[in-house]
Scaffold this active site. Structure first.
Site, PDB file in Angstrom:
ATOM      1  N   ASN A  42       0.845  -1.190   0.000  1.00 44.89           N
ATOM      2  CA  ASN A  42       0.000   0.000   0.000  1.00 44.89           C
ATOM      3  C   ASN A  42       0.884   1.245   0.000  1.00 44.89           C
ATOM      4  O   ASN A  42       1.995   1.244   0.551  1.00 44.89           O
ATOM      5  CB  ASN A  42      -1.022  -0.008   1.141  1.00 44.89           C
ATOM      6  CG  ASN A  42      -0.440  -0.214   2.519  1.00 44.89           C
ATOM      7  OD1 ASN A  42       0.637  -0.779   2.674  1.00 44.89           O
ATOM      8  ND2 ASN A  42      -1.145   0.243   3.525  1.00 44.89           N
ATOM      9  N   GLU A  44       0.480   5.414   0.638  1.00 44.10           N
ATOM     10  CA  GLU A  44      -0.341   6.548   1.067  1.00 44.10           C
ATOM     11  C   GLU A  44       0.335   7.854   0.667  1.00 44.10           C
ATOM     12  O   GLU A  44       1.563   7.946   0.667  1.00 44.10           O
ATOM     13  CB  GLU A  44      -0.486   6.554   2.591  1.00 44.10           C
ATOM     14  CG  GLU A  44      -1.229   5.380   3.148  1.00 44.10           C
ATOM     15  CD  GLU A  44      -1.225   5.375   4.679  1.00 44.10           C
ATOM     16  OE1 GLU A  44      -1.973   4.569   5.229  1.00 44.10           O
ATOM     17  OE2 GLU A  44      -0.488   6.169   5.299  1.00 44.10           O
ATOM     18  N   CYS A  53      -4.049   0.589  -2.548  1.00 43.92           N
ATOM     19  CA  CYS A  53      -3.916  -0.614  -1.727  1.00 43.92           C
ATOM     20  C   CYS A  53      -2.886  -1.577  -2.313  1.00 43.92           C
ATOM     21  O   CYS A  53      -2.604  -1.558  -3.517  1.00 43.92           O
ATOM     22  CB  CYS A  53      -5.245  -1.347  -1.640  1.00 43.92           C
ATOM     23  SG  CYS A  53      -6.571  -0.398  -0.895  1.00 43.92           S
ATOM     24  N   GLU A  55      -3.197  -4.780  -2.828  1.00 38.23           N
ATOM     25  CA  GLU A  55      -3.796  -5.716  -3.792  1.00 38.23           C
ATOM     26  C   GLU A  55      -3.845  -5.103  -5.185  1.00 38.23           C
ATOM     27  O   GLU A  55      -3.478  -5.724  -6.173  1.00 38.23           O
ATOM     28  CB  GLU A  55      -5.223  -6.096  -3.363  1.00 38.23           C
ATOM     29  CG  GLU A  55      -5.307  -6.777  -2.023  1.00 38.23           C
ATOM     30  CD  GLU A  55      -5.565  -5.808  -0.868  1.00 38.23           C
ATOM     31  OE1 GLU A  55      -4.928  -4.720  -0.835  1.00 38.23           O
ATOM     32  OE2 GLU A  55      -6.386  -6.139   0.000  1.00 38.23           O
ATOM     33  N   CYS A  86     -10.336  -4.438   0.709  1.00 32.39           N
ATOM     34  CA  CYS A  86     -11.405  -3.446   0.794  1.00 32.39           C
ATOM     35  C   CYS A  86     -12.366  -3.630  -0.387  1.00 32.39           C
ATOM     36  O   CYS A  86     -12.111  -4.392  -1.317  1.00 32.39           O
ATOM     37  CB  CYS A  86     -10.815  -2.034   0.811  1.00 32.39           C
ATOM     38  SG  CYS A  86     -10.236  -1.465  -0.802  1.00 32.39           S
ATOM     39  N   CYS A  89     -10.865  -2.961  -3.912  1.00 34.08           N
ATOM     40  CA  CYS A  89     -10.010  -4.054  -4.385  1.00 34.08           C
ATOM     41  C   CYS A  89     -10.844  -5.270  -4.776  1.00 34.08           C
ATOM     42  O   CYS A  89     -10.521  -5.966  -5.743  1.00 34.08           O
ATOM     43  CB  CYS A  89      -8.988  -4.427  -3.316  1.00 34.08           C
ATOM     44  SG  CYS A  89      -7.700  -3.169  -3.142  1.00 34.08           S
TER      45      CYS A  89
HETATM   46 ZN    ZN Z   1      -8.125  -2.146  -1.217  1.00 28.49          ZN
END
Ligand code: ZN
Length: 130
Positions: A42, A44, A53, A55, A86, A89
């Protein structure tokens, strides 16, 4: 590739996570149907909506290299337990693979669970609905 090994690769990828705000590291390892592995973490940024993310990082890396057929994806996180993808994803996963296996857990705790995308996103909206 066995689930344990793929999860180890996700745990290694987690260490590259760039998470100065949440401090919550996530790693993913995506196994293609021809045996290649793409990892992701991930990322940010200060504008939180631009965050990506692990994934999707792994999936987009694979897509950008011409890979479109996937067998399974492992996900590991800072919580050292199951961390589910999430909603965004899940939608990306179902776009490219309706039979992808999703491996979650922790090798150090010997927690290795396997799900399908249908387990995580039942009644999904796909190209079949257009
Ligand atoms: Zn995600």
């Amino acid at each position: 590739m066995e689930n344990f090994k793929l999860l180890e690769l996700a745990e290694q990828a987690k260490e590259n996570a760039y998470v100065p705000y949440s401090k919550f590291k996530v790693g993913a390892a995506l196994l293609t149907k021809n045996g290649k592995v793409y990892t992701g973490c991930n990322v940010e940024v200060a504008s939180f909506g631009a965050t990506n993310c692990a994934e999707r990082t792994a999936i987009f890396k694979a897509i950008s290299e011409g890979e479109t057929e996937f067998e399974k994806i492992a996900v590991a996180s800072s919580n050292d337990d199951e961390t589910f993808p999430c909603g965004i994803c899940r939608q990306v996963i179902v776009e490219f693979s309706k039979d992808l296996k999703i491996i979650l857990g922790s090798t150090s705790k010997n927690i290795i669970k396997e799900y399908t995308i249908d387990d995580l996103l039942p009644h999904s909206f796909t190209s079949d609905d257009l």
